[in-house]
Design an enzyme around this catalytic site. Structure first.
Site, PDB file in Angstrom:
ATOM      1  N   CYS A  48       0.821  -1.185  -0.186  1.00  0.00           N
ATOM      2  CA  CYS A  48      -0.003  -0.126  -0.539  1.00  0.00           C
ATOM      3  C   CYS A  48       0.738   1.148   0.443  1.00  0.00           C
ATOM      4  O   CYS A  48       0.594   2.816  -0.780  1.00  0.00           O
ATOM      5  CB  CYS A  48      -0.829  -0.187   1.459  1.00  0.00           C
ATOM      6  N   HIS A  88      -1.480   0.575   7.093  1.00  0.00           N
ATOM      7  CA  HIS A  88      -2.204   0.466   5.727  1.00  0.00           C
ATOM      8  C   HIS A  88      -1.686   2.246   5.537  1.00  0.00           C
ATOM      9  O   HIS A  88      -1.913   3.145   6.383  1.00  0.00           O
ATOM     10  CB  HIS A  88      -3.751   0.332   6.421  1.00  0.00           C
ATOM     11  N   ASP A 145      -7.928   4.658  -1.042  1.00  0.00           N
ATOM     12  CA  ASP A 145      -7.560   2.896  -0.188  1.00  0.00           C
ATOM     13  C   ASP A 145      -8.340   2.198  -1.623  1.00  0.00           C
ATOM     14  O   ASP A 145      -9.285   1.817  -1.926  1.00  0.00           O
ATOM     15  CB  ASP A 145      -8.371   2.762   0.740  1.00  0.00           C
TER      16      ASP A 145
END
Length: 226
Positions: free
Chosen positions: A15, A70, A87
């Site tokens: 990520c 994250h 996201d």
């Protein structure tokens, strides 16, 4: 920003690099001024166990995924009350309105509403996208499994992201114990949600900039009193 998920570079379980590439795309191919309204957010805590809902990897739609960390991107035009969250791993829209993402994915009051005293607290490290592009580096060693002699998840097919000063500093972004200038500032998700609600009249991006000036001390000082 007019950027769709299909236009972006994505690698599962990376990520931090997905968001770096998104920032680079905004900087290189969009209106250059837009990057000044973008903020990278690392989500983690001292336990390295962050519950995030509405994730593609969730075992059930109503269950969270517990990430060690994250990374997401916030787009908040200066002076605007509107803000969007990007996201890549969420089942929510891409992008998603900030208030919807907070309510559905991060759920700031989830633990207190249910008296879950041991529920992991979520902390946010917020850093400007321009600083992130300039300072972030990763050699992907955090994904290397020494016992198996392979990566826990296949890495991207492009070279590792590095800077003139560092080949690997990802842990400095994930760590939530203090603030380090170019690596942004740290705030608890409950505090962040409360401040957004109280300061909407001045614009979300302006609020973040003022918060960055005021919060140059350890994350423990930024948590909402219980």
């Amino acid at each position: 920003m007019d950027i769709s998920r299909s236009e972006c570079i994505y690698t599962a379980c990376y990520c931090e690099e997905n968001i770096w590439k998104l920032c680079k795309k905004v900087c290189d191919f969009s209106d250059a001024a837009l990057i000044e309204s973008c903020w990278v957010i690392f989500l983690s805590n001292s336990e390295r166990c962050v519950p995030i809902f509405k994730q593609m990897k969730a075992p059930r739609p109503d269950h969270p995924v517990f990430w060690d960390y994250h990374v997401i991107l916030l787009f908040a035009p200066g002076g605007s009350l509107a803000a969007q969250l990007y996201d890549f791993d969420s089942t929510l829209p891409f992008p998603c309105p900030l208030d919807v993402y907070l309510k559905e994915a991060l759920r700031p009051t989830f633990s207190t509403d249910r008296n879950l005293e041991d529920w992991p607290r979520t902390l946010l490290r917020i850093v400007s996208a321009r600083d992130y592009l300039t300072n972030f580096a990763s050699d992907r060693s955090h994904m290397w499994n020494k016992q198996l002699g392979t990566y826990n998840s296949p890495p991207p097919d492009y070279p590792c992201i590095r800077t003139e000063r560092s080949a690997n500093n990802i842990q400095e972004f994930i760590e939530m114990t203090d603030c380090q200038g170019e690596k942004g500032f740290v705030v608890a998700v409950e505090k962040f949600a409360m401040l957004l609600n109280e300061g909407k009249s001045i614009g979300i991006s302006d609020l973040i900039k003022s918060l960055a000036v005021e919060t140059q001390f350890p994350a423990s000082k930024l948590e909402v009193n219980q």
